[in-house]
Design a protein around this motif. Structure first.
Motif, mmCIF file in Angstrom:
data_model
loop_
_atom_site.group_PDB
_atom_site.id
_atom_site.type_symbol
_atom_site.label_atom_id
_atom_site.label_comp_id
_atom_site.label_asym_id
_atom_site.label_seq_id
_atom_site.Cartn_x
_atom_site.Cartn_y
_atom_site.Cartn_z
ATOM 1 N N CYS A 112 -5.737 -7.804 9.402
ATOM 2 C CA CYS A 112 -6.096 -6.384 9.537
ATOM 3 C C CYS A 112 -7.490 -6.142 8.963
ATOM 4 O O CYS A 112 -7.876 -6.760 7.975
ATOM 5 N N THR A 113 -8.218 -5.244 9.600
ATOM 6 C CA THR A 113 -9.521 -4.843 9.078
ATOM 7 C C THR A 113 -9.307 -3.776 8.002
ATOM 8 O O THR A 113 -8.219 -3.193 7.901
ATOM 9 N N LEU A 117 -6.322 -1.012 7.743
ATOM 10 C CA LEU A 117 -5.509 -0.839 6.535
ATOM 11 C C LEU A 117 -5.526 0.621 6.070
ATOM 12 O O LEU A 117 -4.489 1.161 5.682
ATOM 13 N N LYS A 118 -6.691 1.257 6.139
ATOM 14 C CA LYS A 118 -6.775 2.671 5.761
ATOM 15 C C LYS A 118 -5.888 3.513 6.679
ATOM 16 O O LYS A 118 -5.160 4.390 6.227
ATOM 17 N N GLN A 119 -5.967 3.245 7.983
ATOM 18 C CA GLN A 119 -5.168 4.003 8.939
ATOM 19 C C GLN A 119 -3.680 3.755 8.706
ATOM 20 O O GLN A 119 -2.880 4.697 8.723
ATOM 21 N N ALA A 124 1.602 5.545 6.868
ATOM 22 C CA ALA A 124 2.765 5.344 5.999
ATOM 23 C C ALA A 124 2.942 6.529 5.058
ATOM 24 O O ALA A 124 4.069 6.996 4.832
ATOM 25 N N LEU A 125 1.850 7.033 4.515
ATOM 26 C CA LEU A 125 1.914 8.188 3.622
ATOM 27 C C LEU A 125 2.457 9.406 4.363
ATOM 28 O O LEU A 125 3.331 10.120 3.859
ATOM 29 N N ALA A 159 -6.765 11.179 8.963
ATOM 30 C CA ALA A 159 -7.481 11.046 10.228
ATOM 31 C C ALA A 159 -6.575 11.514 11.354
ATOM 32 O O ALA A 159 -5.379 11.279 11.342
ATOM 33 N N LYS A 160 -7.155 12.162 12.349
ATOM 34 C CA LYS A 160 -6.374 12.660 13.473
ATOM 35 C C LYS A 160 -5.613 11.524 14.150
ATOM 36 O O LYS A 160 -4.467 11.702 14.533
#
Length: 173
Positions: A112-113, A117-119, A124-125, A159-160
């Motif tokens: 994963c980039t 990972l941020k997305q 998950a959050l 993020a949308k």
């Protein structure tokens, strides 16, 4: 009556036995499940309960005593020491950060980039905040309203892309 301490050890775990016990006992104390002043089982009793060596339990007790989490009174036994709010808060944050680091390492190992990972973290959050009735804070803000599920209003800054269903998906998975 002897205190039962819910510790699970596994011979299949690559961590040494004393470490498995120490980590779980420390977690029980710092989370408040074993409050200040709780008399722990004797080294012999605890070793018998966990089917391990007396030396293993002695090491666990000594290490936790060195950290200020346990205290031993000669002839009386080993007790849970007073653990301050700062120590509990620090432990809580460290536990979360370590779990996140483990998850991030897993993501990096499978290619994963950082952006992915941020997305994934944001997704998950959002998923967790949408479980059940939402958090008490959600209820205070009124964001546990089913009509608002999936909107960015629940977790600021998402993020949308993290909340839009993928093609062919229902968005309710």
């Amino acid at each position: 009556m002897q205190l039962h301490i819910p510790i699970q050890i596994s011979p299949d775990n690559p961590e040494p036995l004393y470490h498995q016990i120490q980590v779980q006992l420390k977690e029980l104390i710092l989370s408040g499940h074993l409050p200040e002043g709780t008399l722990l089982p004797s080294i012999r009793e605890f070793a018998k309960d966990l089917s391990c060596s007396v030396i293993t339990i002695r090491r666990v007790y000594q290490d936790l005593e060195n950290e200020g989490i346990l205290r031993t009174r000669q002839g009386t036994g080993t007790f849970v020491a007073k653990v301050g709010t700062v120590t509990r808060e620090q432990y809580r944050k460290e536990a979360v950060v370590e779990a996140m680091k483990d998850a991030l390492r897993s993501g990096l190992r499978v290619g994963c980039t950082i952006e992915e990972l941020k997305q994934l973290f944001e997704e998950a959050l959002l998923e967790i905040t949408n479980e059940g009735q939402g958090t008490p804070m959600d209820r205070q803000r009124g964001t546990d309203n089913p009509e608002m599920k999936g909107s960015n209003t629940e977790v600021p800054g998402l993020a949308k892309a993290a909340v839009e269903p993928e093609e062919g998906g229902s968005g309710n998975e």
